[in-house]
Design an enzyme around this catalytic site. Structure first.
Site, short mmCIF file in Angstrom:
data_model
loop_
_atom_site.label_atom_id
_atom_site.label_comp_id
_atom_site.label_asym_id
_atom_site.label_seq_id
_atom_site.Cartn_x
_atom_site.Cartn_y
_atom_site.Cartn_z
N TYR A 146 25.97 -29.18 2.80
CA TYR A 146 27.32 -28.83 3.26
C TYR A 146 27.91 -29.88 4.20
O TYR A 146 29.11 -29.92 4.41
CB TYR A 146 27.33 -27.46 3.97
CG TYR A 146 26.93 -26.30 3.09
CD1 TYR A 146 26.76 -26.45 1.72
CD2 TYR A 146 26.72 -25.04 3.63
CE1 TYR A 146 26.39 -25.40 0.92
CE2 TYR A 146 26.35 -23.96 2.82
CZ TYR A 146 26.17 -24.16 1.46
OH TYR A 146 25.80 -23.11 0.68
N LYS A 195 12.58 -26.82 -2.50
CA LYS A 195 12.57 -27.13 -3.94
C LYS A 195 11.83 -28.46 -4.07
O LYS A 195 12.36 -29.45 -4.57
CB LYS A 195 14.03 -27.18 -4.43
CG LYS A 195 14.20 -27.26 -5.92
CD LYS A 195 13.86 -25.99 -6.66
CE LYS A 195 14.01 -26.19 -8.16
NZ LYS A 195 13.37 -25.13 -8.96
N ASP A 227 13.59 -20.81 -6.14
CA ASP A 227 13.86 -19.92 -7.29
C ASP A 227 12.87 -18.75 -7.28
O ASP A 227 13.24 -17.60 -7.53
CB ASP A 227 13.83 -20.69 -8.62
CG ASP A 227 12.77 -21.78 -8.68
OD1 ASP A 227 12.10 -22.01 -7.65
OD2 ASP A 227 12.60 -22.40 -9.74
N ASP A 251 21.85 -19.95 2.95
CA ASP A 251 23.14 -19.30 2.74
C ASP A 251 23.00 -18.25 1.63
O ASP A 251 23.39 -17.08 1.77
CB ASP A 251 24.16 -20.39 2.35
CG ASP A 251 25.59 -19.89 2.28
OD1 ASP A 251 25.83 -18.72 2.65
OD2 ASP A 251 26.46 -20.66 1.84
N ASP A 255 22.26 -13.86 2.07
CA ASP A 255 23.17 -12.87 1.48
C ASP A 255 22.42 -11.94 0.52
O ASP A 255 22.65 -10.74 0.49
CB ASP A 255 24.31 -13.56 0.72
CG ASP A 255 25.51 -13.81 1.64
OD1 ASP A 255 25.39 -13.52 2.85
OD2 ASP A 255 26.53 -14.31 1.16
#
Ligand code: NAD
Length: 361
Positions: A146, A195, A227, A251, A255
């Site tokens: 980001y 990852k 994942d 992020d 959620d």
């Protein structure tokens, strides 16, 4: 102990839920012999209305001079409020981004807890929900994809966009230290999510986390690919204690974790810097649709205040008392409208605050 707390009531239901959190904190102060020093500042729409900007320099200075910030929520109805006709840098949310940056808040903590009394709201299968869960998602907040260099270019008539994912070892180390420190206050397990099978930044992440882990022999560390973690959160959420991860993965996973609890009015959060300083706020927004009606659920804000006691002031006993009060009030069958279930007693925002404060007495 003297606790200097900057409060940001904000917009919408913000002032109502902050009032209840203060009610609970004042009871804690009385019971445990502390003194609360509150200073209110304006942010978001409330600041735009008075100063024309969502955050003033003076407000930032006031926040910096305290020990912690407790925030309600900011923002209005994004389709009807005049605040959203202003240019983006003058809208309510710009105040929140600015204060996070000014206070150097790089670690975001979001607990996801399934209370026995609210199991019916959990969207997972009964047998999974029955096992319950209580995890803390620890997300790096100021680096990664980001904030890396971005550009859109055109090569031979083909548009191309580039986002850059950068982390240096210091950014990883400081959040890893926070993650392990927090695990030491909990069940002493860290799941570091990355990852590493495809990303160089994840391989660096993994090796720095391994280095930090050596200083915390009591904490069990495991690495998990993102994942797999997304799947495990719905398959077996009870396995997690602290999930430590970078900005974008955090992020998405935070959620996901909050949705499996099923109740937005219960979700606390904290953003910390490398001192004991933190900004504590509920995960939900300012709920302009229910503002001023005394029906908002103040529990997410009260639980954020409990996090403040624990992480900024090291008052674990007091934080436990607040969290126990929440459990006891739920066990006694009291519910605000958002978590109402058959056979329970419906209460408003103020009455919920009174009930929580009474339990602490
Ligand atoms: P929201 O979280 O405010 O509301 C979503 C739904 O949940 C609404 O129906 C609302 O009534 C309900 N709800 C939220 N909190 C509740 C509570 N404590 N008790 C009972 N019901 C509750 O999300 P939104 O409607 O998308 O956003 C409203 C405003 O809040 C927008 O301006 C948005 O930008 C802002 N916002 C601010 C923050 C923040 O301050 N950190 C976070 C998210 C959204």
């Amino acid at each position: 102990m003297d606790l200097r707390i900057t409060c940001i009531p904000g917009d919408g239901i913000g002032p109502e839920i902050i009032a209840e959190a203060k009610k609970v904190l004042d009871t804690v102060a009385k019971q445990y012999g502390h003194t609360m020093h509150y200073t209110d500042i304006l942010m978001g729409g409330a600041s735009i209305d008075v100063h024309g900007v969502p955050l003033t320099k003076e407000a930032v200075e006031t926040a910096k001079s305290g020990d912690a910030v407790l925030m309600g929520s900011i923002g209005g109805d994004t389709t009807t409020s005049p605040w959203y006709r202003l240019e983006p840098s003058l809208r309510p949310e710009a105040g929140l981004l600015a204060i996070r940056k000014e206070l150097n808040l790089f670690a975001n903590l979001r607990p996801a807890v399934l209370y026995d009394e609210l199991v019916a709201a959990c969207p997972l299968k009964d047998e999974i929900a029955a096992a319950g869960f209580d995890m803390m998602i620890m997300r790096e907040l100021t680096g990664g994809l980001y904030f890396g260099e971005k550009r859109t270019i055109e090569e031979n008539g083909v548009r191309k966009a580039v986002d850059t994912l950068v982390y240096d070892e210091n950014e990883i180390r400081r959040i890893a230290i926070k993650g392990f420190d927090i695990a030491m206050k909990r069940r002493k397990k860290v799941t570091s999510v990355d990852k590493a099978n495809v990303l160089a930044s994840s391989r660096l992440w993994r090796s720095v986390v391994d280095e930090v882990a050596k200083k915390y022999p009591e904490v069990t560390l495991e690495h998990m690919l993102v994942d797999n973690c997304a799947m495990q959160l719905v398959k077996d959420p009870a396995q997690f204690d602290v999930i430590l991860t970078e900005n974008m993965f955090g992020d998405i996973l935070s959620d996901e974790a909050s949705m499996v609890t099923g109740s937005i009015g219960m979700l606390a959060s904290a953003s910390l810097n490398d001192t004991k300083f933190g900004l504590y706020e509920p995960s939900h927004g300012s709920a302009p649709d229910i503002a001023g009606k005394d029906i908002a659920n103040p529990i997410a804000t009260v639980l954020s205040a409990a996090m403040m006691l624990r992480y900024s002031f090291d008052l674990d006993r007091e934080a436990d008392a607040v969290e126990s009060a929440v459990r006891e009030v739920l066990q006694s069958g009291y519910r605000t409208g958002d978590i109402m279930a058959e056979g329970c007693i419906k209460v408003g925002c103020r009455q919920m605050g009174d009930l929580l404060a009474d339990r602490i007495k």
